[in-house]
Design a protein around this motif. Structure first.
Motif, mmCIF file in Angstrom:
data_model
loop_
_atom_site.group_PDB
_atom_site.id
_atom_site.type_symbol
_atom_site.label_atom_id
_atom_site.label_comp_id
_atom_site.label_asym_id
_atom_site.label_seq_id
_atom_site.Cartn_x
_atom_site.Cartn_y
_atom_site.Cartn_z
ATOM 1 N N GLN A 98 24.953 -20.416 7.028
ATOM 2 C CA GLN A 98 25.267 -19.075 7.548
ATOM 3 C C GLN A 98 24.847 -18.940 9.002
ATOM 4 O O GLN A 98 25.564 -18.318 9.797
ATOM 5 N N LEU A 99 23.704 -19.515 9.352
ATOM 6 C CA LEU A 99 23.263 -19.481 10.750
ATOM 7 C C LEU A 99 24.280 -20.185 11.647
ATOM 8 O O LEU A 99 24.601 -19.692 12.739
ATOM 9 N N ARG A 100 24.759 -21.317 11.184
ATOM 10 C CA ARG A 100 25.738 -22.055 11.985
ATOM 11 C C ARG A 100 27.031 -21.260 12.143
ATOM 12 O O ARG A 100 27.595 -21.178 13.236
ATOM 13 N N ARG A 101 27.497 -20.664 11.042
ATOM 14 C CA ARG A 101 28.778 -19.943 11.074
ATOM 15 C C ARG A 101 28.686 -18.595 11.778
ATOM 16 O O ARG A 101 29.589 -18.213 12.527
ATOM 17 N N GLU A 102 27.584 -17.868 11.543
ATOM 18 C CA GLU A 102 27.471 -16.500 12.037
ATOM 19 C C GLU A 102 26.767 -16.382 13.393
ATOM 20 O O GLU A 102 26.949 -15.387 14.095
ATOM 21 N N VAL A 103 25.966 -17.369 13.747
ATOM 22 C CA VAL A 103 25.169 -17.261 14.973
ATOM 23 C C VAL A 103 25.504 -18.365 15.968
ATOM 24 O O VAL A 103 25.922 -18.099 17.098
ATOM 25 N N GLU A 104 25.335 -19.628 15.558
ATOM 26 C CA GLU A 104 25.448 -20.732 16.511
ATOM 27 C C GLU A 104 26.862 -20.890 17.061
ATOM 28 O O GLU A 104 27.054 -20.959 18.287
ATOM 29 N N ILE A 105 27.849 -20.963 16.172
ATOM 30 C CA ILE A 105 29.224 -21.193 16.634
ATOM 31 C C ILE A 105 29.746 -20.035 17.496
ATOM 32 O O ILE A 105 30.312 -20.284 18.570
ATOM 33 N N PRO A 106 29.560 -18.755 17.097
ATOM 34 C CA PRO A 106 30.040 -17.676 17.974
ATOM 35 C C PRO A 106 29.404 -17.690 19.363
ATOM 36 O O PRO A 106 30.091 -17.430 20.362
ATOM 37 N N LEU A 107 28.099 -17.988 19.440
ATOM 38 C CA LEU A 107 27.425 -17.988 20.741
ATOM 39 C C LEU A 107 27.792 -19.209 21.580
ATOM 40 O O LEU A 107 27.815 -19.140 22.811
ATOM 41 N N SER A 121 27.610 -7.730 20.228
ATOM 42 C CA SER A 121 27.185 -7.999 18.859
ATOM 43 C C SER A 121 25.745 -8.483 18.772
ATOM 44 O O SER A 121 25.034 -8.192 17.809
ATOM 45 N N TYR A 122 25.287 -9.251 19.806
ATOM 46 C CA TYR A 122 23.987 -9.889 19.706
ATOM 47 C C TYR A 122 22.960 -9.311 20.663
ATOM 48 O O TYR A 122 21.927 -9.920 20.910
ATOM 49 N N SER A 123 23.276 -8.170 21.257
ATOM 50 C CA SER A 123 22.300 -7.547 22.151
ATOM 51 C C SER A 123 21.099 -7.091 21.339
ATOM 52 O O SER A 123 21.221 -6.456 20.303
ATOM 53 N N ILE A 124 19.923 -7.472 21.842
ATOM 54 C CA ILE A 124 18.673 -7.165 21.133
ATOM 55 C C ILE A 124 17.741 -6.390 22.081
ATOM 56 O O ILE A 124 17.545 -6.820 23.188
ATOM 57 N N PRO A 166 16.828 -19.784 20.486
ATOM 58 C CA PRO A 166 16.149 -19.841 19.174
ATOM 59 C C PRO A 166 15.837 -18.452 18.624
ATOM 60 O O PRO A 166 15.677 -18.290 17.415
ATOM 61 N N LEU A 167 15.745 -17.458 19.509
ATOM 62 C CA LEU A 167 15.448 -16.097 19.067
ATOM 63 C C LEU A 167 16.492 -15.597 18.081
ATOM 64 O O LEU A 167 16.156 -14.976 17.066
ATOM 65 N N TYR A 168 17.772 -15.874 18.373
ATOM 66 C CA TYR A 168 18.832 -15.421 17.476
ATOM 67 C C TYR A 168 18.743 -16.116 16.121
ATOM 68 O O TYR A 168 19.007 -15.503 15.080
ATOM 69 N N GLU A 169 18.398 -17.389 16.146
ATOM 70 C CA GLU A 169 18.259 -18.120 14.889
ATOM 71 C C GLU A 169 17.075 -17.582 14.081
ATOM 72 O O GLU A 169 17.139 -17.490 12.847
#
Length: 216
Positions: free
Chosen positions: A125-134, A213-216, A110-113
């Motif tokens: 955009q969340l689905r396309r850019e965050v959820e599906i890639p992860l 890409s998603y390292s935080i 959920p942090l990424y969302e």
């Protein structure tokens, strides 16, 4: 036996490649149909608990059905040939696709969302850019498992006239000639191995890209 195998390829190579093409074609068509069914349903399952429970129970039931039994159960209703083979193989491919798709979307933190929402992304955009890639590595793993299952089970489709490399295996068994059995069996094993290696390589590449890409 090696001499007999070489002789087969010298005299019947065109027939062999026809069997390979039939096997690959049947496997790929089955995989595409199974993905069209399973991926949207798996995504819904990750969002709606009732759908997830149904998908999980459905997948577990399908896993206990023997491939050959399923093929023969379809014969009285739709006869023999490509269609019953497709239906049976699609049913066998659904469990790993459903389970891994649900797991993949459920594993998205959920942090990424929250970060995406803070950046102004809408739900699409969340689905396309965050959820599906992860979720993609899990989904690809499901596709890999489904494809290997399809390639192996497609050998049984020969029983109902769908062709493929199973023709060599069952011809060899009928003639008590292990040359055909070895050629068919090794060919199926090679197709399965190449599928696994290819998907494993793709999954590793995507995982490395996600970490960068998603390292935080």
């Amino acid at each position: 036996m090696l001499t007999q195998i070489l002789h087969y390829f010298q005299t019947d190579s065109s027939q062999y490649w026809l069997y390979v093409w039939q096997h690959i074609y049947l496997s790929l068509i089955t995989l595409v149909i199974a993905m069209i069914i399973a991926l949207p349903l798996g995504y819904l399952g990750s969002r709606i608990r009732g759908v997830a429970v149904f998908c999980t129970a459905f997948a577990q039931i399908l896993r206990i059905i023997p491939s050959l039994a399923l093929l023969f159960l379809l014969i009285p209703f739709i006869g023999t040939g490509m269609l019953p083979a497709l239906i049976a193989l699609v049913i066998l491919a659904l469990p790993p696709l459903l389970i891994n798709t649900i797991l993949g979307f459920n594993e998205v933190s959920p942090l990424y969302e929250e970060v995406g929402t803070a950046l102004g992304m809408n739900q699409r955009q969340l689905r396309r850019e965050v959820e599906i890639p992860l979720a993609l590595p899990y989904i690809l793993n499901g596709i890999k498992l489904a494809l290997v299952e399809i390639i192996a089970s497609a050998t049984l489709a020969t029983y109902i006239g769908a062709g493929g490399l199973g023709t060599l295996i069952f011809t060899g068994l009928g003639l008590y000639d292990m040359t055909y059995v070895v050629i068919g069996g090794v060919s199926v094993a090679i197709l399965s191995l190449l599928s696994m290696i290819g998907f494993d390589f793709l999954i590793r590449r995507i995982q490395r890209h996600d970490r960068a890409s998603y390292s935080i």
